[in-house]
Every structure is written in structure tokens, then in C-alpha cells.
Design a protein around this motif. Sequence first.
Motif, PDB file in Angstrom:
ATOM      1  N   UNK A 126       0.831  -1.194   0.000  1.00 51.79           N
ATOM      2  CA  UNK A 126       0.000   0.000   0.000  1.00 51.79           C
ATOM      3  C   UNK A 126       0.862   1.238   0.000  1.00 51.79           C
ATOM      4  N   UNK A 127       0.192   2.383   0.105  1.00 51.70           N
ATOM      5  CA  UNK A 127       0.884   3.671   0.078  1.00 51.70           C
ATOM      6  C   UNK A 127       1.038   4.192   1.498  1.00 51.70           C
ATOM      7  N   UNK A 128       2.264   4.544   1.860  1.00 56.40           N
ATOM      8  CA  UNK A 128       2.543   5.190   3.153  1.00 56.40           C
ATOM      9  C   UNK A 128       2.745   6.675   2.874  1.00 56.40           C
ATOM     10  N   UNK A 129       1.843   7.501   3.378  1.00 59.48           N
ATOM     11  CA  UNK A 129       1.902   8.943   3.129  1.00 59.48           C
ATOM     12  C   UNK A 129       2.696   9.617   4.241  1.00 59.48           C
ATOM     13  N   UNK A 130       3.681  10.422   3.829  1.00 52.38           N
ATOM     14  CA  UNK A 130       4.479  11.186   4.791  1.00 52.38           C
ATOM     15  C   UNK A 130       4.376  12.654   4.421  1.00 52.38           C
ATOM     16  N   UNK A 131       3.819  13.455   5.366  1.00 56.53           N
ATOM     17  CA  UNK A 131       3.587  14.879   5.111  1.00 56.53           C
ATOM     18  C   UNK A 131       4.314  15.716   6.154  1.00 56.53           C
ATOM     19  N   UNK A 132       4.853  16.858   5.705  1.00 59.63           N
ATOM     20  CA  UNK A 132       5.502  17.782   6.640  1.00 59.63           C
ATOM     21  C   UNK A 132       4.978  19.185   6.407  1.00 59.63           C
ATOM     22  N   UNK A 133       4.971  19.966   7.481  1.00 54.14           N
ATOM     23  CA  UNK A 133       4.547  21.369   7.360  1.00 54.14           C
ATOM     24  C   UNK A 133       5.105  22.160   8.539  1.00 54.14           C
ATOM     25  N   UNK A 134       5.172  23.445   8.353  1.00 56.32           N
ATOM     26  CA  UNK A 134       5.581  24.349   9.421  1.00 56.32           C
ATOM     27  C   UNK A 134       4.329  24.796  10.193  1.00 56.32           C
ATOM     28  N   UNK A 135       4.370  24.741  11.514  1.00 54.03           N
ATOM     29  CA  UNK A 135       3.238  25.198  12.326  1.00 54.03           C
ATOM     30  C   UNK A 135       3.760  26.077  13.462  1.00 54.03           C
ATOM     31  N   UNK A 136       2.914  26.997  13.888  1.00 56.77           N
ATOM     32  CA  UNK A 136       3.237  27.852  15.033  1.00 56.77           C
ATOM     33  C   UNK A 136       2.118  27.684  16.046  1.00 56.77           C
ATOM     34  N   UNK A 137       2.436  27.117  17.215  1.00 62.18           N
ATOM     35  CA  UNK A 137       1.439  26.829  18.238  1.00 62.18           C
ATOM     36  C   UNK A 137       1.385  27.963  19.258  1.00 62.18           C
ATOM     37  N   UNK A 138       0.144  28.279  19.691  1.00 64.17           N
ATOM     38  CA  UNK A 138      -0.042  29.269  20.735  1.00 64.17           C
ATOM     39  C   UNK A 138      -0.129  28.558  22.081  1.00 64.17           C
ATOM     40  N   UNK A 139      -0.016  29.322  23.150  1.00 62.49           N
ATOM     41  CA  UNK A 139      -0.040  28.756  24.495  1.00 62.49           C
ATOM     42  C   UNK A 139      -1.368  28.037  24.743  1.00 62.49           C
ATOM     43  N   UNK A 140      -1.304  26.772  25.167  1.00 63.97           N
ATOM     44  CA  UNK A 140      -2.501  26.003  25.467  1.00 63.97           C
ATOM     45  C   UNK A 140      -3.128  25.335  24.265  1.00 63.97           C
ATOM     46  N   UNK A 141      -2.621  25.594  23.058  1.00 63.75           N
ATOM     47  CA  UNK A 141      -3.219  24.991  21.870  1.00 63.75           C
ATOM     48  C   UNK A 141      -2.961  23.490  21.830  1.00 63.75           C
ATOM     49  N   UNK A 142      -1.769  23.081  22.199  1.00 66.57           N
ATOM     50  CA  UNK A 142      -1.432  21.653  22.310  1.00 66.57           C
ATOM     51  C   UNK A 142      -0.803  21.473  23.687  1.00 66.57           C
ATOM     52  N   UNK A 143      -1.597  21.088  24.725  1.00 67.61           N
ATOM     53  CA  UNK A 143      -1.162  21.135  26.124  1.00 67.61           C
ATOM     54  C   UNK A 143       0.200  20.537  26.435  1.00 67.61           C
TER      55      UNK A 143
END
Length: 909
Positions: A672-689
Motif C-alpha cells: 500500500x501507500x505510506x503517506x508522509x507529510x511535513x509542514x511548518x506550524x506555530x502553536x499558541x499557548x494552550x493549543x497543544x497542552x
Amino acid sequence: MDSRSIEQQLYADQVEQLYAGLHASLFANLLNSLILAIVLLEVSAPFPLLLWVAAVLGISIARFVLYRSYRRSTGDRVLQAARWSWLFSAALMLSGMVWGFAGVYFFPPHSTPHQIFIAFVLGGMVAGASASTSAVRYVFFLYLIPLLTPLICRFFLVGDEIHTAMGIMLLVYILGCILLAREVHRIIRNSLLVGYEKEKEISERRRAESELRKHQEKLESIVGARTLELQKKNAELNEEITERRQREKILRELLGLSKILSSTTDLPTIYRQVISLAQRLLGFDFSTVMILTPEKNALMPMGTIGFSQSAIGTVMVLQELGLSTHVVQEKKPAAVVDFKTEKRFSVPSFIDKYGICSALGVPMLIGDEVFGVLIGHTLQQREFTEAETALYQTMANQAAVAINNAMHLHSLAVSEQKFRTLFDSTHDAIMIYDMEGALLEVNKVACDRLGYSRQELLRMQPGEFVAPRYAALVPERMRKLQEVEKAIFETAHVCRDGSEVPIELSLQRIEYENRPAVLGLARDISERKKKEEERFRTQKLESVGVLAGGIAHDFNNLLTGILGNISLAKLSAQADGVIRQSLVDTEKAALRARDLTKQLLTFSKGGAPLKSPTAIADIIRDSASFAIRGSRSVCAYDFADNLWYINADRGQMSQVFQNLVINASQSMPDGGVIEIRTRNVELWKGEAPPLAAGKYVAIAVQDHGSGIAKKHQAKIFDPYFSTKQDGSGLGLAVVYSIIKNHDGHISLQSESGQGTTFTLFIPAVVPDRRVEEPADDTVFTGRGKVLFMDDEEFIRDIAGQILQKLGFAPHLARDGAEAVSLYQQARRDGEPFTAVIMDLTIPGAMGGREAMGKLLAIDPAVIAIVSSGYANDPIMANYAQFGFKGVVPKPFTVPQLSKVLNQVLGRAD
């Protein structure tokens, strides 16, 4: 009184109880004898019955004469108590013998109803005597034995079933009467003792009243003196009369308070009455009662008028309470006319908060000890008279006695309630056994844990709910407990549902309900057992880690020679030739072999990463393509443009993506197909505990395989957990450990049959200069003397060839001591080394860390590079803290060594 005096008085009062019940006893004797004689006329001759009634009457008259003599006696009854008790006992025993004679002599052999009636009358006489003659121990037996024993013997002599049963019933009846007599004796004795306590309390109250009378006499004396004086001054007469009436009112109030305090043990009522009366009599705006804590270092407000009720019950440290502290320390009353001018102590902040101006405080004394403080505050400035102070002190002492008594009574009740609450609410099961191991009492936790009711547990045989492998040990353990006071055993209890609970059982011998018993504290050690198992697993893993470290070191040393020779061969091969390409492929394979040694080491010891700004895309492509070789799966990449750098260990990151891609490939056996994705993200305080705010590179690895069941998702990162029959359970644990050590986070989204997505967040970094890393085959050259130290001869040889190829003059050392000696000699000769490269670990000799300390002492400006096959050594990740200028892990290539030398010597491009 001392204990001997109390016992003598108690015995005299018990004798008094004997004689007090004699009237009713005599009347019952005469009445019952007449009734018995009338009933027996049908089956017995009249003359013997008449003689027997006369004998009962004569003994009754003799006992009445004894009673009158006792009442008329003028001697000390305490000293004569034994004599009067003996006389009473003799007369009582004689009476019992007469009644016992009737039970045998008038026994009608052929009339069962009359036999039963005789037993009924004699039993009634015994029952009456058990209440009236039990005041003194054993007196009742002098009446019981001669009265009923003959009749019981007669019943048994008849020998048939009915008479034998009647004899047994009389024996049971006797036992009941004996128990009744014991209880009556206990009640009488305890009642008398309580009376003595009350007499003591009445005596204390009388002393208090005597003190009040003294104050009253003093007040009346003052009033009288002033009245005589005011008679001469007609203008002042009305004022003096008013003052006298006020004092009389105060006295009435004090007497009323005394009655209330002596008639109640309700603490809130006592507090309320004391502070209310103080406010009325002394005109306080704020009235408060405070009790000293047992440690004598703090006061607790127990009642207040004017201040916030929330302060009641709070602990206030003495150093912070101003006037109250002063009163406790001095043990005498103290007044403040104006807090603004007070110099004796620091004024608390609440004084300004409430606008208080004056105050009067007195100690609540019990003997010479301070029990608490009564304190009143006024908003207006005021001077307190001696009389007001004395009145307030009297109230305080009176309140102290009442509060102390009430507290003692409350403490007894609370202590009993606490015991019951503790017994039922503790987290451990509490069981009380007899000395044979049978249960006498259990608490609620024991019932809830085992699944039985209290009644069911108490009916169980010893060891019935103990696991079979421990049940046989119960008798032996109970025998052992007879030799020692305490013992702790490990056992297991079997619940109603058949499950077992591992238990640590702490046993201690106690006395329970006046008999020897054993108190058992049964603690559930299930969690401890699990932790011990987990610790054992961890220890095994650490052992594997130590072994892996040694293997990695030796393996990396071998790879150093292999890679070094390959690198040298590459430099001599044609740039576009077949030989060079083969050398490049061989070099990559050797580097892959190096990375394999890191995986278990990373998991078991944390593998301190050697971080540097890294472009993640190339690592992902190389690791993924390597992981899917030989499988039916393919990788599809979706990388964002201008992807941020991360601060990472390239080798550890390669392990992460190899493990994730291998897992994804294995979930799709048919490919099958293994999908690998990358991106730049900027998290704010409390967005991802789990993560702090900031910039991250997000990487998603998604497959379309079988997915992971919900019940397994919480354990997927646990060591040794695997749903595959041939899985080790280390792959995802390694991934989790590496991402955590890179200050990142990994999450999982999966549904059974719909595939799985792992999402990684790794902190992004912005290098000082956006410079592409030079290709691995870029070689930097230089000049100067380089000292290389390693214990392996073949590594020294290959390192010497590489350094010579790079343009340096190599000097080789076997250990740290030789390296230090060569370095010192070079400085003395005026030809110092340009750089030093040292291995960390030298078995049986000085290693790089110790040698570095000595080199720094010789030359603080020494330029040294650390090298080791132990990739998880903390010096490798934090080399600068130990004085090194650079690091080159084993195995290394010619370009890698040249690059590090170029950087530390300051000739980087």
C-alpha cells in the motif's frame, strides 16, 4: 482520696445497698412462703408446712432486727463495713437453707404441677435476690447455692427425661441469674464511682462559688464604704446608689453565668454566653474568646462578636496577635488605652482595619497555667478600672473551668467516634481475630474488598477466605504471634468472585472485649507488586543497555577502521569511476550498521542526542526508502516548501522514521501507500497542552492498514507491548523516547480497519546563518601537529593515515597519561600541538575526561576534540561543559574528521 480510701468507701456503700433492699426481700420471703404453703396443702401434711412457715418468719424477724441494728449503729460504717457484710451474709445464707429445705422436704413425688410450682417459687426468690443482694460480690451465691442446689439434685435423682430436663433448665436459670447478678454488681459499682466523680465536681463548683462569694463580699465592702462616705455628701448619693445597683446587676449576671456554665457541656453555648455577658457588662464593641493550642504557640478564636465569623477555629500564631500574646506570656491582665501609642508589643494589622482604639485582655487560668484569653476591644478610647479588670478575670477563670470540663467530655465522645470512623474509613482492611484465627470484627473496607457482608465474614472458619497456598500457614502464624507482640506476613485473600488480592498482613496482639485477640491490618499490595515487576523489567532493560553500550563501543571501533580505510580509498579513486561508487555504497552500508547499535541503547539509557540544526526532509527520505526495501509498500511524500530546520540528532531521527515506516508497512501485508507529510506550524499557548508555545515542524506518517484497536492505543508506546506474535515491543517505545528527548510530542489517530496516522511535533530552530551543510565527501585540509589518543592500535594507525592525508603531522598516544606527557613535552620543546583528539574510555588506564582536566590545568587554551564509540555518554552531547571544543563520534569518515578539525581550528568556510 487515694485509691485505697476510695475502695474502702466504695465497699461501705455497697454494704449500704445490701441493707437498703432488705425491706422488699423480707416482704417477698413472707408472702412467697405463705403462698407456697397454701398450694402445697394439697400434697403435704399441714403441721410440717406450719413449722416451715414459722421458721421463715423467725429468720425474717432476725434479719429485720439486724437491719434495725445497722440503722441505729453510730460507729464508722467504713471501718465496720466488713462486719455488717458478714452478718448480712450469714442471715441470708440461713434463709437460703430454709428455702432449700422446702424444695426437698415438700417435694411431691407424684404431682408434677406442684413440683413445677415449687421450682417456680424458688426461682423467683433467686431472681429477686440477684437484684437486691448483688451489691457486694459473692453474697448472692451464699443465697443461691443452698436454695436451688437441693431441688436440682432432687430433679436429677428422679432420673426420668422430664425431671432431668427440669434440672438442666434450673442450671441454665442459675447461670442466667449469675450473669444478671454480675451485671447488677457492675452497674452498682460504676454508679457509686460516678457519684464520687460528681461529688468532686460539686466540690469544685462550691470552691468556685466560694470564690464568687469572696468577690461579692469584697464588692459589698467597697459599696458599703462608699455608701457611708456618700451619706455625708448628699449631692453624690444618687450616683453611688446607681453604681451599687450596677454591681448587684453584675453579680446577678455572674451568678446566672455560673449556673449556665455548670449545667451545660455544649461548647458553642458556653462561648456565646461568655462573650455576650462580657460585651454587656463591660461595654465592648468586639468580644472574643480564644483557646491556646496544645503546643502553646498559637491561639484559636472559638467565639466572637464584632469580628468575622470566618476567623472561628483558625490557628493564629502568638507572635502575630499583639495584646493577646502579651497576656499569654505575662499570665496576667493587660489593657491598652490607645493602640497608636502602644510600645509593649507590635500592633496587628486588623486593629487599623477595624478602627479599634482600646482593649482589655485577661488570661483564662486553670491553676497557674494559661488555658486561653478573653479579650474585648472598643472603638472609642477608654481606660479600664481595676474592678472591671477583676470582673473580667473572674469571668475568664470561671469560663476556663467550664470549657475545660466540656472539652474533656467532648474529647471522650470524639475519640470514640474517631476510632469508629478510622476503623471503617481507613484504606486498609482491619480484622480482629481470636487466638485461634476466627474473626471477631471487620471494618467496611474488608467487606467491600472481599465482597462479603460483615455477618458472612464473621461466620467464616479461620483461613476460609485466605488463598489455598497461604491457608495452611494460618495456624503456624497464630502460634508464632503468641511468642512475639507483632509480626508482618505476606498472604493473599480470595474474594467472593474468585479473584485474589495480594496482601501485606500486619498482626499485633491486643485485648479485645476483655480477652486476648489479634489486630490485623491487611494492606492491598497489588500496586507494589506491579511496580516491583516493572522495576524488574527496567533492570533487565538497563542490563541490556549496558551490554548494548559495550557492543556499540567495540562495534564502532571496528567500523572506525572500516570507514577510515573506505574514506582513504575514496580519496584515491576516480571521482566518476565504478570503484568510487562501490566505495560510496559500502560506506553507506557501514553507516547503517552504526545506526543499528543505537536503537536499544537509546531506549534503555535515554541516548543523550547529539543535536545540531538539521534539515529533516533528507533524513525522512533516506530512512523511509531504507525501511521499505523488500516490502510491497511505497512511500508518497508531501513536503512543505521552505521547511524549517530542527535541532536534532540525525542518527536518532533516522531510527524514528525507520520504525514508523516499518510499522506502517507491516500493517499492510499486501502492500500500500505510506503517506508522509511535513509542514511548518506555530502553536499558541494552550493549543497543544503537552507542548509550549512556539514554532514546530509537524510530520505525519499515515498508512491505510488494519489500524490499532481502541483498547491497545493507551499502551502502544509502553515497553514490551506488541500485538504482533514476533514483535519485541521496543520500536514505538524507542520512537517515544527519542521524540521526548528532542522536546517534541507524538500523537496517534487510528481506527480498526481504517489505518493509522502518527503525528510528530518537533521544535523548529533558525540557524544564525542559513547555510547548507557541506556534502559528506567535502574534505578540508590543514597544517600543524595533531595529537591522537586511542587504546586500539588499528584505530591509531588509520587515524594517523587520515591526519597525514589531511596535511597534519600526527602524533599517537595509547592512553591519557601518555597524551598528557606528549603534550607537556611539545610545549617545553616550543612546538605545541595544534589540536588534540582523545577517546573517552580507556580500559585500565586514564581516559579522555581525566586527561582533559590535566590538559586544561597545563594549557587553559588547549583545543581538544572528544571521540568515543559510546554514543550515549553525556560528555558527547555536552562536550563544551568539559572543556572540549568539538566532538567526532566513532565511527567517523575522512570528511567528518576534516570538518570537525576545520571548525575547531577556526578555518571554516
